[in-house]
Write an enzyme that holds these catalytic residues in place. Structure first.
Site, mmCIF file in Angstrom:
data_model
loop_
_atom_site.group_PDB
_atom_site.id
_atom_site.type_symbol
_atom_site.label_atom_id
_atom_site.label_comp_id
_atom_site.label_asym_id
_atom_site.label_seq_id
_atom_site.Cartn_x
_atom_site.Cartn_y
_atom_site.Cartn_z
ATOM 1 N N ASN A 189 0.490 -1.096 -0.178
ATOM 2 C CA ASN A 189 0.072 -0.170 -0.140
ATOM 3 C C ASN A 189 1.150 1.454 -0.051
ATOM 4 O O ASN A 189 2.151 0.798 0.073
ATOM 5 C CB ASN A 189 -1.213 0.281 1.041
ATOM 6 C CG ASN A 189 -0.284 -0.243 1.794
ATOM 7 O OD1 ASN A 189 0.468 0.719 2.699
ATOM 8 N ND2 ASN A 189 -0.707 -1.197 3.073
ATOM 9 N N LYS B 259 -10.865 -3.881 18.859
ATOM 10 C CA LYS B 259 -9.533 -4.564 18.738
ATOM 11 C C LYS B 259 -9.049 -4.375 20.346
ATOM 12 O O LYS B 259 -8.387 -4.445 20.934
ATOM 13 C CB LYS B 259 -9.186 -3.881 17.710
ATOM 14 C CG LYS B 259 -8.852 -3.573 16.366
ATOM 15 C CD LYS B 259 -8.093 -3.124 15.183
ATOM 16 C CE LYS B 259 -8.772 -2.902 14.317
ATOM 17 N NZ LYS B 259 -7.965 -3.499 13.485
ATOM 18 N N LYS C 117 -13.532 0.570 16.132
ATOM 19 C CA LYS C 117 -12.137 -0.136 15.863
ATOM 20 C C LYS C 117 -12.080 -0.288 17.141
ATOM 21 O O LYS C 117 -11.088 -1.068 17.666
ATOM 22 C CB LYS C 117 -10.702 0.178 15.057
ATOM 23 C CG LYS C 117 -11.672 0.215 13.170
ATOM 24 C CD LYS C 117 -10.357 0.343 12.586
ATOM 25 C CE LYS C 117 -10.712 0.931 11.205
ATOM 26 N NZ LYS C 117 -10.239 1.331 9.676
#
Ligand code: CTP
Length: 397
Positions: free
Chosen positions: A209, A341, A337
Protein backbone atom coordinates in the site's frame (compact mmCIF):
# COMPACT_ATOMS: atom_id res chain seq x y z
CA UNK A 1 12.34 29.72 24.43
CA UNK A 2 15.94 29.96 25.69
CA UNK A 3 15.69 33.42 27.24
CA UNK A 4 16.90 33.39 30.84
CA UNK A 5 18.09 29.76 30.77
CA UNK A 6 21.40 28.96 32.43
CA UNK A 7 23.40 26.81 30.07
CA UNK A 8 26.61 25.04 30.98
CA UNK A 9 28.71 24.65 27.83
CA UNK A 10 31.34 21.99 28.47
CA UNK A 11 34.26 21.85 26.05
CA UNK A 12 36.65 18.93 25.94
CA UNK A 13 39.86 18.53 23.97
CA UNK A 14 39.07 18.10 20.30
CA UNK A 15 39.74 20.15 17.19
CA UNK A 16 35.98 20.84 16.88
CA UNK A 17 36.31 23.06 19.99
CA UNK A 18 36.66 26.11 17.74
CA UNK A 19 33.07 25.55 16.50
CA UNK A 20 31.85 25.83 20.09
CA UNK A 21 32.63 29.54 20.04
CA UNK A 22 29.86 29.96 17.42
CA UNK A 23 27.49 27.85 19.49
CA UNK A 24 28.36 29.91 22.57
CA UNK A 25 27.65 33.13 20.68
CA UNK A 26 24.30 31.79 19.40
CA UNK A 27 23.24 30.80 22.91
CA UNK A 28 24.19 34.18 24.35
CA UNK A 29 22.30 35.97 21.54
CA UNK A 30 19.24 33.82 22.31
CA UNK A 31 19.25 35.22 25.86
CA UNK A 32 20.98 32.38 27.72
CA UNK A 33 23.32 32.90 30.61
CA UNK A 34 26.21 30.71 29.44
CA UNK A 35 28.89 29.35 31.73
CA UNK A 36 31.76 27.69 29.90
CA UNK A 37 33.88 24.99 31.50
CA UNK A 38 36.85 23.64 29.57
CA UNK A 39 38.98 20.61 30.22
CA UNK A 40 42.69 21.33 30.36
CA UNK A 41 43.14 19.59 27.00
CA UNK A 42 40.48 21.81 25.42
CA UNK A 43 42.55 24.91 26.23
CA UNK A 44 45.17 23.63 23.77
CA UNK A 45 42.66 24.04 20.93
CA UNK A 46 40.94 27.32 21.79
CA UNK A 47 41.61 29.91 24.47
CA UNK A 48 39.39 30.47 27.54
CA UNK A 49 39.51 34.23 26.80
CA UNK A 50 37.43 33.71 23.64
CA UNK A 51 34.56 32.36 25.71
CA UNK A 52 35.03 34.98 28.44
CA UNK A 53 34.54 37.68 25.82
CA UNK A 54 31.40 35.97 24.53
CA UNK A 55 29.75 35.08 27.86
CA UNK A 56 30.94 37.83 30.18
CA UNK A 57 31.86 35.10 32.70
CA UNK A 58 35.19 33.70 33.72
CA UNK A 59 35.78 30.43 31.85
CA UNK A 60 36.32 27.70 34.41
CA UNK A 61 39.06 25.12 33.90
CA UNK A 62 40.71 24.35 37.20
CA UNK A 63 38.86 22.93 40.20
CA UNK A 64 41.43 24.39 42.57
CA UNK A 65 41.67 27.85 41.03
CA UNK A 66 41.87 30.21 44.06
CA UNK A 67 40.07 32.95 42.14
CA UNK A 68 36.78 31.08 42.22
CA UNK A 69 33.84 33.04 43.51
CA UNK A 70 32.70 30.19 45.77
CA UNK A 71 34.66 27.54 47.58
CA UNK A 72 32.58 24.76 46.03
CA UNK A 73 32.21 26.31 42.59
CA UNK A 74 31.28 23.01 40.88
CA UNK A 75 28.21 22.63 43.10
CA UNK A 76 27.10 26.24 42.83
CA UNK A 77 27.41 26.18 39.03
CA UNK A 78 25.51 22.87 38.93
CA UNK A 79 22.73 24.29 41.12
CA UNK A 80 21.85 27.10 38.76
CA UNK A 81 22.29 25.16 35.49
CA UNK A 82 19.12 24.40 33.46
CA UNK A 83 20.87 22.53 30.66
CA UNK A 84 24.30 21.05 30.01
CA UNK A 85 25.74 20.71 26.52
CA UNK A 86 29.13 19.09 26.02
CA UNK A 87 30.49 20.06 22.61
CA UNK A 88 32.79 18.59 21.56
CA UNK A 89 32.57 15.51 23.74
CA UNK A 90 35.69 13.36 23.43
CA UNK A 91 35.71 9.59 23.99
CA UNK A 92 37.56 10.32 27.22
CA UNK A 93 34.99 12.67 28.82
CA UNK A 94 32.11 10.47 27.62
CA UNK A 95 33.74 7.50 29.39
CA UNK A 96 34.12 9.59 32.55
CA UNK A 97 30.50 10.83 32.47
CA UNK A 98 29.25 7.27 31.87
CA UNK A 99 31.11 5.96 34.91
CA UNK A 100 30.84 8.85 37.33
CA UNK A 101 34.53 9.73 37.22
CA UNK A 102 34.92 13.28 38.45
CA UNK A 103 38.54 14.36 38.28
CA UNK A 104 38.42 17.90 36.93
CA UNK A 105 36.18 20.97 36.96
CA UNK A 106 34.02 19.81 34.02
CA UNK A 107 33.40 16.22 35.12
CA UNK A 108 32.84 17.22 38.76
CA UNK A 109 30.34 19.91 37.87
CA UNK A 110 28.43 17.75 35.38
CA UNK A 111 28.19 14.93 37.95
CA UNK A 112 26.53 17.44 40.28
CA UNK A 113 24.01 18.55 37.60
CA UNK A 114 20.55 16.95 37.65
CA UNK A 115 19.20 18.81 34.60
CA UNK A 116 18.93 18.00 30.89
CA UNK A 117 22.25 16.91 29.42
CA UNK A 118 23.30 16.79 25.77
CA UNK A 119 26.58 15.49 24.36
CA UNK A 120 27.95 16.02 20.88
CA UNK A 121 30.58 13.30 20.42
CA UNK A 122 33.46 14.20 18.09
CA UNK A 123 36.36 11.87 17.46
CA UNK A 124 38.02 9.56 14.95
CA UNK A 125 35.60 7.06 13.35
CA UNK A 126 37.30 4.01 14.83
CA UNK A 127 37.23 5.57 18.30
CA UNK A 128 33.53 6.37 17.82
CA UNK A 129 32.71 2.88 16.56
CA UNK A 130 34.78 1.12 19.20
CA UNK A 131 32.36 -1.02 21.26
CA UNK A 132 33.71 0.63 24.43
CA UNK A 133 32.54 4.04 23.20
CA UNK A 134 29.22 2.59 21.95
CA UNK A 135 28.63 1.04 25.37
CA UNK A 136 29.45 4.32 27.12
CA UNK A 137 26.98 6.16 24.85
CA UNK A 138 24.29 3.55 25.59
CA UNK A 139 24.94 3.96 29.31
CA UNK A 140 24.64 7.73 29.04
CA UNK A 141 21.36 7.41 27.09
CA UNK A 142 20.04 5.11 29.79
CA UNK A 143 20.90 7.84 32.31
CA UNK A 144 18.77 10.25 30.25
CA UNK A 145 21.46 12.01 28.21
CA UNK A 146 20.66 13.17 24.67
CA UNK A 147 23.47 11.99 22.42
CA UNK A 148 23.72 13.84 19.12
CA UNK A 149 24.70 11.77 16.14
CA UNK A 150 28.11 12.89 14.77
CA UNK A 151 28.20 13.85 11.11
CA UNK A 152 30.22 12.02 8.48
CA UNK A 153 32.97 13.63 6.45
CA UNK A 154 36.68 14.35 6.42
CA UNK A 155 38.09 14.22 9.94
CA UNK A 156 41.05 16.19 11.28
CA UNK A 157 43.18 13.01 11.26
CA UNK A 158 42.66 12.72 7.48
CA UNK A 159 40.26 9.75 7.72
CA UNK A 160 36.85 10.01 6.13
CA UNK A 161 33.95 8.69 8.19
CA UNK A 162 31.60 9.33 11.07
CA UNK A 163 32.87 11.43 13.94
CA UNK A 164 32.59 15.11 12.99
CA UNK A 165 30.85 17.35 15.48
CA UNK A 166 27.60 18.67 13.95
CA UNK A 167 27.65 22.34 12.92
CA UNK A 168 26.80 24.95 15.58
CA UNK A 169 23.29 25.59 14.18
CA UNK A 170 22.49 21.87 14.54
CA UNK A 171 23.74 21.95 18.14
CA UNK A 172 21.72 25.09 18.80
CA UNK A 173 18.56 23.42 17.42
CA UNK A 174 19.21 20.44 19.69
CA UNK A 175 19.31 22.79 22.69
CA UNK A 176 16.03 24.44 21.62
CA UNK A 177 14.48 21.01 21.08
CA UNK A 178 15.64 19.72 24.46
CA UNK A 179 14.30 22.76 26.28
CA UNK A 180 10.96 22.69 24.43
CA UNK A 181 10.19 18.99 24.76
CA UNK A 182 9.78 17.66 28.25
CA UNK A 183 11.49 14.39 29.25
CA UNK A 184 8.15 13.10 30.43
CA UNK A 185 8.55 9.60 28.94
CA UNK A 186 11.78 8.67 30.69
CA UNK A 187 11.59 5.08 31.95
CA UNK A 188 8.79 4.10 29.56
CA UNK A 189 9.22 1.39 26.93
CA UNK A 190 7.38 2.27 23.74
CA UNK A 191 6.85 0.04 20.73
CA UNK A 192 5.84 1.72 17.48
CA UNK A 193 4.99 -0.04 14.23
CA UNK A 194 5.30 1.91 11.00
CA UNK A 195 5.19 1.71 7.24
CA UNK A 196 3.52 -0.70 4.86
CA UNK A 197 3.87 -4.47 4.67
CA UNK A 198 4.66 -6.42 1.53
CA UNK A 199 2.86 -9.66 0.72
CA UNK A 200 4.84 -11.68 -1.80
CA UNK A 201 3.16 -13.54 -4.69
CA UNK A 202 6.33 -14.90 -6.19
CA UNK A 203 10.04 -13.96 -6.08
CA UNK A 204 9.46 -10.77 -8.09
CA UNK A 205 6.02 -9.44 -7.06
CA UNK A 206 4.23 -8.31 -3.94
CA UNK A 207 1.06 -6.56 -2.78
CA UNK A 208 1.54 -3.43 -0.72
CA UNK A 209 0.00 0.00 0.00
CA UNK A 210 1.01 3.66 -0.16
CA UNK A 211 2.16 4.06 3.46
CA UNK A 212 5.38 6.13 3.65
CA UNK A 213 6.02 5.38 7.33
CA UNK A 214 6.28 9.12 8.09
CA UNK A 215 3.64 9.15 10.85
CA UNK A 216 5.08 6.13 12.69
CA UNK A 217 8.64 7.41 12.38
CA UNK A 218 7.55 10.82 13.71
CA UNK A 219 5.96 9.11 16.72
CA UNK A 220 9.07 7.00 17.36
CA UNK A 221 11.28 10.11 17.12
CA UNK A 222 9.03 12.17 19.40
CA UNK A 223 8.86 9.43 22.05
CA UNK A 224 12.67 9.01 21.97
CA UNK A 225 13.14 12.79 22.31
CA UNK A 226 10.87 12.69 25.35
CA UNK A 227 13.10 10.09 26.99
CA UNK A 228 11.31 6.82 26.16
CA UNK A 229 13.12 3.66 25.15
CA UNK A 230 11.70 3.12 21.67
CA UNK A 231 11.46 -0.02 19.56
CA UNK A 232 10.43 0.72 16.00
CA UNK A 233 9.08 -2.24 14.03
CA UNK A 234 9.16 -1.02 10.48
CA UNK A 235 7.96 -2.25 7.13
CA UNK A 236 10.00 -1.23 4.07
CA UNK A 237 10.25 2.58 3.88
CA UNK A 238 12.64 5.13 2.40
CA UNK A 239 13.14 7.39 5.42
CA UNK A 240 15.87 7.60 8.04
CA UNK A 241 14.95 6.12 11.42
CA UNK A 242 15.42 8.13 14.59
CA UNK A 243 18.97 7.60 15.87
CA UNK A 244 17.83 6.62 19.34
CA UNK A 245 15.33 3.87 18.48
CA UNK A 246 15.96 0.11 18.26
CA UNK A 247 14.94 -0.79 14.72
CA UNK A 248 13.36 -4.11 13.77
CA UNK A 249 12.91 -4.38 9.99
CA UNK A 250 10.12 -6.60 8.68
CA UNK A 251 8.41 -7.19 5.33
CA UNK A 252 5.18 -9.17 5.60
CA UNK A 253 2.18 -8.83 7.91
CA UNK A 254 3.13 -12.18 9.49
CA UNK A 255 6.68 -10.94 10.18
CA UNK A 256 5.27 -7.77 11.71
CA UNK A 257 2.88 -9.86 13.81
CA UNK A 258 5.79 -11.96 15.10
CA UNK A 259 8.05 -8.96 15.78
CA UNK A 260 5.35 -6.99 17.60
CA UNK A 261 3.78 -9.81 19.64
CA UNK A 262 7.22 -11.16 20.70
CA UNK A 263 8.07 -7.76 22.18
CA UNK A 264 4.63 -6.63 23.36
CA UNK A 265 5.01 -7.83 26.97
CA UNK A 266 8.06 -5.63 27.56
CA UNK A 267 6.35 -2.43 26.49
CA UNK A 268 4.27 0.08 28.43
CA UNK A 269 2.87 1.72 25.32
CA UNK A 270 2.25 0.14 21.91
CA UNK A 271 1.33 2.33 18.96
CA UNK A 272 0.29 0.53 15.78
CA UNK A 273 0.84 3.15 13.09
CA UNK A 274 1.71 0.57 10.42
CA UNK A 275 -0.56 0.02 7.44
CA UNK A 276 -0.69 -3.75 7.77
CA UNK A 277 -2.02 -5.75 4.81
CA UNK A 278 -5.35 -7.39 5.61
CA UNK A 279 -4.85 -10.05 2.94
CA UNK A 280 -1.92 -12.05 1.66
CA UNK A 281 -1.71 -14.39 -1.37
CA UNK A 282 -3.03 -17.80 -0.35
CA UNK A 283 -0.28 -19.53 -2.30
CA UNK A 284 3.25 -18.33 -2.81
CA UNK A 285 4.88 -19.44 -6.05
CA UNK A 286 8.58 -20.30 -5.71
CA UNK A 287 9.05 -19.50 -9.38
CA UNK A 288 7.97 -16.35 -11.23
CA UNK A 289 4.31 -16.68 -12.25
CA UNK A 290 4.25 -16.71 -16.05
CA UNK A 291 1.54 -14.86 -17.92
CA UNK A 292 -0.99 -16.63 -20.13
CA UNK A 293 -3.52 -15.20 -22.58
CA UNK A 294 -6.42 -15.55 -20.14
CA UNK A 295 -7.26 -13.44 -17.09
CA UNK A 296 -5.68 -14.36 -13.80
CA UNK A 297 -7.32 -14.36 -10.40
CA UNK A 298 -5.49 -14.31 -7.16
CA UNK A 299 -6.78 -16.07 -4.07
CA UNK A 300 -6.10 -14.13 -0.90
CA UNK A 301 -6.04 -15.28 2.70
CA UNK A 302 -6.71 -13.06 5.73
CA UNK A 303 -3.66 -11.93 7.70
CA UNK A 304 -3.69 -11.76 11.48
CA UNK A 305 -4.99 -8.53 12.98
CA UNK A 306 -2.03 -7.51 15.14
CA UNK A 307 -3.79 -4.75 17.07
CA UNK A 308 -6.72 -7.03 17.84
CA UNK A 309 -4.33 -9.75 19.06
CA UNK A 310 -2.59 -7.18 21.29
CA UNK A 311 -5.98 -6.10 22.65
CA UNK A 312 -6.67 -9.72 23.69
CA UNK A 313 -3.38 -10.07 25.61
CA UNK A 314 -3.16 -6.50 26.87
CA UNK A 315 -1.46 -6.25 30.23
CA UNK A 316 -2.55 -4.07 33.12
CA UNK A 317 -0.93 -0.62 32.84
CA UNK A 318 -0.25 -1.17 29.15
CA UNK A 319 -1.65 1.45 26.77
CA UNK A 320 -2.66 0.37 23.30
CA UNK A 321 -3.01 2.89 20.49
CA UNK A 322 -4.24 2.10 16.99
CA UNK A 323 -4.73 4.17 13.87
CA UNK A 324 -7.76 4.17 11.64
CA UNK A 325 -7.18 5.04 8.01
CA UNK A 326 -10.55 5.71 6.42
CA UNK A 327 -12.00 7.14 3.24
CA UNK A 328 -15.60 7.51 4.54
CA UNK A 329 -17.51 7.54 7.85
CA UNK A 330 -14.17 8.25 9.51
CA UNK A 331 -15.23 8.72 13.12
CA UNK A 332 -17.87 6.02 13.14
CA UNK A 333 -15.47 3.44 11.70
CA UNK A 334 -12.66 4.53 14.01
CA UNK A 335 -14.88 4.19 17.08
CA UNK A 336 -15.81 0.66 15.98
CA UNK A 337 -12.09 -0.17 15.79
CA UNK A 338 -11.54 1.22 19.31
CA UNK A 339 -14.10 -1.25 20.65
CA UNK A 340 -13.49 -4.30 18.45
CA UNK A 341 -9.69 -4.17 18.92
CA UNK A 342 -9.88 -3.28 22.67
CA UNK A 343 -7.57 -0.30 22.10
CA UNK A 344 -7.32 2.58 24.58
CA UNK A 345 -7.05 5.21 21.89
CA UNK A 346 -7.49 5.38 18.13
CA UNK A 347 -5.98 8.11 15.98
CA UNK A 348 -8.31 8.48 13.02
CA UNK A 349 -7.23 10.03 9.74
CA UNK A 350 -8.41 10.11 6.17
CA UNK A 351 -6.60 8.68 3.17
CA UNK A 352 -8.21 11.02 0.67
CA UNK A 353 -7.54 14.52 2.12
CA UNK A 354 -5.19 16.94 0.36
CA UNK A 355 -2.82 17.37 3.32
CA UNK A 356 -3.54 14.20 5.22
CA UNK A 357 -2.88 10.49 5.01
CA UNK A 358 -0.03 8.37 3.77
CA UNK A 359 2.50 10.41 1.84
CA UNK A 360 2.12 13.94 3.16
CA UNK A 361 4.24 15.65 5.82
CA UNK A 362 1.09 16.91 7.55
CA UNK A 363 -1.99 15.25 8.96
CA UNK A 364 -5.32 15.90 10.66
CA UNK A 365 -5.89 13.44 13.50
CA UNK A 366 -8.98 12.82 15.54
CA UNK A 367 -8.04 11.20 18.84
CA UNK A 368 -10.79 8.89 20.05
CA UNK A 369 -10.93 7.31 23.49
CA UNK A 370 -13.79 5.68 25.41
CA UNK A 371 -14.84 9.09 26.81
CA UNK A 372 -13.40 11.67 24.45
CA UNK A 373 -13.11 12.71 20.86
CA UNK A 374 -10.69 15.51 19.91
CA UNK A 375 -10.02 16.66 16.37
CA UNK A 376 -6.64 18.36 16.07
CA UNK A 377 -6.01 21.07 13.50
CA UNK A 378 -3.81 20.44 10.44
CA UNK A 379 -0.22 20.16 11.66
CA UNK A 380 3.07 18.48 10.79
CA UNK A 381 3.34 14.78 11.52
CA UNK A 382 5.97 15.62 14.20
CA UNK A 383 3.46 17.90 15.96
CA UNK A 384 0.73 15.27 15.55
CA UNK A 385 3.09 12.76 17.15
CA UNK A 386 3.64 14.95 20.21
CA UNK A 387 -0.09 15.64 20.61
CA UNK A 388 -0.85 11.93 20.36
CA UNK A 389 1.82 11.17 23.00
CA UNK A 390 0.36 13.92 25.24
CA UNK A 391 -3.05 12.21 24.96
CA UNK A 392 -1.58 8.77 25.72
CA UNK A 393 0.25 10.10 28.80
CA UNK A 394 -2.98 11.80 29.93
CA UNK A 395 -4.78 8.42 29.71
CA UNK A 396 -2.07 6.80 31.85
CA UNK A 397 -2.36 9.38 34.64
N1 CTP B 1 -3.94 -3.40 12.00
C1 CTP B 1 -3.27 -4.49 12.50
N2 CTP B 1 -3.23 -5.66 11.81
C2 CTP B 1 -3.87 -5.78 10.63
C3 CTP B 1 -4.58 -4.67 10.10
C4 CTP B 1 -4.59 -3.48 10.81
O1 CTP B 1 -2.69 -4.39 13.58
N3 CTP B 1 -3.81 -6.93 9.97
C5 CTP B 1 -3.96 -2.17 12.80
C6 CTP B 1 -3.36 -0.97 12.10
O2 CTP B 1 -1.98 -0.87 12.38
C7 CTP B 1 -4.14 0.18 12.73
C8 CTP B 1 -5.50 -0.43 13.00
O3 CTP B 1 -5.31 -1.84 13.03
O4 CTP B 1 -3.59 0.58 13.95
C9 CTP B 1 -6.56 -0.10 11.99
O5 CTP B 1 -6.08 -0.35 10.68
P1 CTP B 1 -6.93 0.04 9.40
O6 CTP B 1 -6.15 -0.36 8.20
O7 CTP B 1 -7.45 1.44 9.51
O8 CTP B 1 -8.21 -0.89 9.57
P2 CTP B 1 -8.45 -2.43 9.51
O9 CTP B 1 -8.46 -2.97 10.89
O10 CTP B 1 -7.48 -3.07 8.56
O11 CTP B 1 -9.94 -2.49 8.96
P3 CTP B 1 -10.50 -1.97 7.54
O12 CTP B 1 -9.41 -2.28 6.51
O13 CTP B 1 -11.73 -2.77 7.34
O14 CTP B 1 -10.77 -0.50 7.67
Amino acid sequence: MLKGKSVLLGISGGIAAYKSAYLCSMLVKAGCDVQVIMTENATNFVGPATFEALTGHRTLTDTFDRNHEFSTEHVSVADKTDLVIIAPATANVLAKFAHGIADDMLTTTVLACDCLKIAAPAMNTRMYENPVTSDNLKTLKAYGWDILEPASGRLACGDVGKGRMPEPDVLFDAVVQAVSSPKDMTGLNVLVSAGPTREALDPVRFITNHSSGKMGYAIAGAAATRGAHVTLVSGPVAITPPADADIVSVESAQEMYNAVTDRAGKNDIIIMAAAVADYTPLHYSDQKIKKSDSDYSLELARTKDILKALGEIKEKNQTLCGFAMETENVLENARKKLISKKADIIAANTANGENTGFKTDTNILTLITKDNETTLPLMTKEECAHRLLDAILELRR
